[in-house]
Each structure stands twice: as structure tokens, then as C-alpha cells.
Write a protein that holds these residues in place. Structure first.
Motif, PDB file in Angstrom:
ATOM      1  N   ILE A   1       0.825  -1.208   0.000  1.00  0.00           N
ATOM      2  CA  ILE A   1       0.000   0.000   0.000  1.00  0.00           C
ATOM      3  C   ILE A   1       0.862   1.262   0.000  1.00  0.00           C
ATOM      4  O   ILE A   1       0.581   2.194  -0.768  1.00  0.00           O
ATOM      5  N   PRO A   2       1.941   1.359   0.806  1.00  0.00           N
ATOM      6  CA  PRO A   2       2.773   2.571   0.741  1.00  0.00           C
ATOM      7  C   PRO A   2       3.418   2.787  -0.626  1.00  0.00           C
ATOM      8  O   PRO A   2       3.485   3.913  -1.113  1.00  0.00           O
TER       9      PRO A   2
ATOM     10  N   SER B   1     -15.024   0.145   1.260  1.00  0.00           N
ATOM     11  CA  SER B   1     -15.364   1.467   1.795  1.00  0.00           C
ATOM     12  C   SER B   1     -14.239   2.474   1.586  1.00  0.00           C
ATOM     13  O   SER B   1     -14.478   3.679   1.588  1.00  0.00           O
ATOM     14  N   TRP B   2     -13.017   1.996   1.357  1.00  0.00           N
ATOM     15  CA  TRP B   2     -11.905   2.900   1.098  1.00  0.00           C
ATOM     16  C   TRP B   2     -12.114   3.685  -0.192  1.00  0.00           C
ATOM     17  O   TRP B   2     -11.501   4.721  -0.409  1.00  0.00           O
ATOM     18  N   ARG B   3     -12.982   3.225  -1.050  1.00  0.00           N
ATOM     19  CA  ARG B   3     -13.209   3.892  -2.333  1.00  0.00           C
ATOM     20  C   ARG B   3     -13.756   5.303  -2.167  1.00  0.00           C
ATOM     21  O   ARG B   3     -13.679   6.107  -3.082  1.00  0.00           O
ATOM     22  N   LEU B   4     -14.277   5.593  -1.005  1.00  0.00           N
ATOM     23  CA  LEU B   4     -14.762   6.950  -0.747  1.00  0.00           C
ATOM     24  C   LEU B   4     -13.641   7.980  -0.815  1.00  0.00           C
ATOM     25  O   LEU B   4     -13.890   9.162  -1.010  1.00  0.00           O
ATOM     26  N   LEU B   5     -12.389   7.525  -0.662  1.00  0.00           N
ATOM     27  CA  LEU B   5     -11.245   8.435  -0.793  1.00  0.00           C
ATOM     28  C   LEU B   5     -11.200   9.081  -2.174  1.00  0.00           C
ATOM     29  O   LEU B   5     -10.658  10.162  -2.342  1.00  0.00           O
TER      30      LEU B   5
ATOM     31  N   ALA C   1       3.453   5.798  -5.784  1.00  0.00           N
ATOM     32  CA  ALA C   1       3.318   5.807  -7.239  1.00  0.00           C
ATOM     33  C   ALA C   1       2.121   6.651  -7.658  1.00  0.00           C
ATOM     34  O   ALA C   1       2.189   7.404  -8.644  1.00  0.00           O
ATOM     35  N   GLY C   2       1.026   6.564  -6.919  1.00  0.00           N
ATOM     36  CA  GLY C   2      -0.150   7.383  -7.211  1.00  0.00           C
ATOM     37  C   GLY C   2       0.148   8.860  -7.052  1.00  0.00           C
ATOM     38  O   GLY C   2      -0.305   9.691  -7.846  1.00  0.00           O
ATOM     39  N   PHE C   3       0.922   9.196  -6.028  1.00  0.00           N
ATOM     40  CA  PHE C   3       1.329  10.593  -5.821  1.00  0.00           C
ATOM     41  C   PHE C   3       2.096  11.098  -7.037  1.00  0.00           C
ATOM     42  O   PHE C   3       1.806  12.174  -7.565  1.00  0.00           O
TER      43      PHE C   3
ATOM     44  N   ALA D   1      -4.249   9.322  -3.195  1.00  0.00           N
ATOM     45  CA  ALA D   1      -5.466   8.647  -2.724  1.00  0.00           C
ATOM     46  C   ALA D   1      -5.836   7.505  -3.669  1.00  0.00           C
ATOM     47  O   ALA D   1      -6.183   6.406  -3.221  1.00  0.00           O
ATOM     48  N   LEU D   2      -5.726   7.731  -4.978  1.00  0.00           N
ATOM     49  CA  LEU D   2      -6.037   6.666  -5.934  1.00  0.00           C
ATOM     50  C   LEU D   2      -4.994   5.550  -5.848  1.00  0.00           C
ATOM     51  O   LEU D   2      -5.323   4.373  -5.994  1.00  0.00           O
ATOM     52  N   GLY D   3      -3.744   5.907  -5.615  1.00  0.00           N
ATOM     53  CA  GLY D   3      -2.709   4.896  -5.420  1.00  0.00           C
ATOM     54  C   GLY D   3      -2.982   4.056  -4.179  1.00  0.00           C
ATOM     55  O   GLY D   3      -2.811   2.830  -4.188  1.00  0.00           O
ATOM     56  N   PHE D   4      -3.400   4.710  -3.114  1.00  0.00           N
ATOM     57  CA  PHE D   4      -3.773   3.991  -1.896  1.00  0.00           C
ATOM     58  C   PHE D   4      -4.926   3.033  -2.196  1.00  0.00           C
ATOM     59  O   PHE D   4      -4.918   1.884  -1.741  1.00  0.00           O
TER      60      PHE D   4
END
Length: 170
Positions: free
Chosen positions: A4-5, A68-72, A10-12, A53-56
Motif C-alpha cells: 500500500i505505501p 469502503s476505502w473507495r470513498l477516498l 506511485a499514485g502521488f 489517494a487513488l494509489g492507496f
């Protein structure tokens, strides 16, 4: 397995690159190109954080975490406030392009096309003397790139591997 990190980092980076490309595109289509460090910083900062957030979400989905993490993904609504609103259809429904079902692909493509149509309608109210290939081509490229990130809102979790049952010896 993706951590996840690592996925967040990478998303950042990808969000930052998307924001830089969007900033260059805005500069190219502007009839009165004013450059401000504040505006550029806001664009780059917000797209980088939202990309993280999308990378996470990618990392969490691959790890089998809760949906539920998709709310990010809603943090992108901040990016699309104001002039960025033309990218909203590509973000909200464009991610469907990356699913297997044909009807999802049709809806995703229609969402991207709606964004192009919205940009064209807005441009008709205040016609700009800008090369149409630069305006609509650049918008289309940015929208398609955005759909790849937005796909995290729709993609299913990977199937979990089941451990083989150990047969009990009699």
C-alpha cells in the motif's frame, strides 16, 4: 504483491504528472496566458494528493481490503471545482472503460465524449482562437489518462486464493 505505501507513492507521482500535463495544456489553450505560482501550486498539490489517494485505493484493492476505502476517490471533486468541471464525467464514469463488460465500456466512452461535448459547448459561449486539435486532443488525452486512475472506483478485488483442504487420513 503490491504494498500500500508503494502504491500510494506511485499514485502521488502519477497524480503530480497528470497535474503538470493539465497545467501545460491549460497554458496552451489560454488566450490570455497568465502564470501564477499560487495557481500552479494548487493544481500540482491537489492532483498529487488525490493521485496518492487513488494509489492507496489501488494498494488497498490489491490487498483485499474493504470497498469502503473507495470513498477516498471523492477528494478529486475538489480538483474539478471551477474550470476543471469538464473533467468530471471522465472521472465519475470514465473508469468503467477498464471493466470487462461491453456495456461498461460504452458508458465509460460516452462519459469521456460528454466531457469533450461539454468543453465544446463552453467554448461556443466564449470562442477562443486556439488550435482545436490542441484544445480537444489535449483534453481527450488528459481524460483518458484520468479514466485509468478512476478505474480504481470500479475494479473488483482480486480473487482470494483458497488453501487446499487437507484430507484427513483415516
Amino acid at each position: 504483491m503490491v504494498s500500500i505505501p508503494r502504491a500510494t507513492g506511485a499514485g502521488f507521482a502519477l497524480g503530480l504528472m497528470w497535474g503538470a500535463a493539465a497545467r501545460v495544456w491549460m497554458r496552451l489553450i489560454s488566450t490570455d496566458p497568465e502564470f501564477s505560482w499560487t495557481g500552479t501550486g494548487m493544481i500540482l498539490g491537489s492532483t498529487a494528493v488525490c493521485g496518492a489517494a487513488l494509489g492507496f485505493l489501488y494498494g488497498a484493492r490489491r490487498a483485499g481490503r474493504s470497498r469502503s476505502w473507495r470513498l477516498l476517490g471523492l477528494c478529486w471533486l475538489f480538483v474539478f471545482a471551477g474550470p476543471g468541471i469538464v473533467f468530471l464525467p471522465a472521472f465519475l464514469l470514465g473508469g468503467l472503460l477498464h471493466l470487462r463488460q461491453i456495456w461498461c465500456k460504452v458508458i465509460g466512452a460516452a462519459a469521456v465524449a460528454c466531457g469533450v461535448l461539454l468543453l465544446w459547448i463552453l467554448n461556443q459561449q466564449e470562442p477562443a482562437s486556439v488550435n482545436p486539435a490542441t484544445m480537444y486532443g489535449g483534453f481527450l488525452l488528459l481524460s483518458v489518462a484520468l479514466t485509468a486512475g478512476a478505474a480504481e472506483l470500479y475494479l473488483p478485488r482480486p480473487a482470494r486464493r483458497r488453501e487446499p483442504a487437507v484430507a484427513l487420513a483415516k
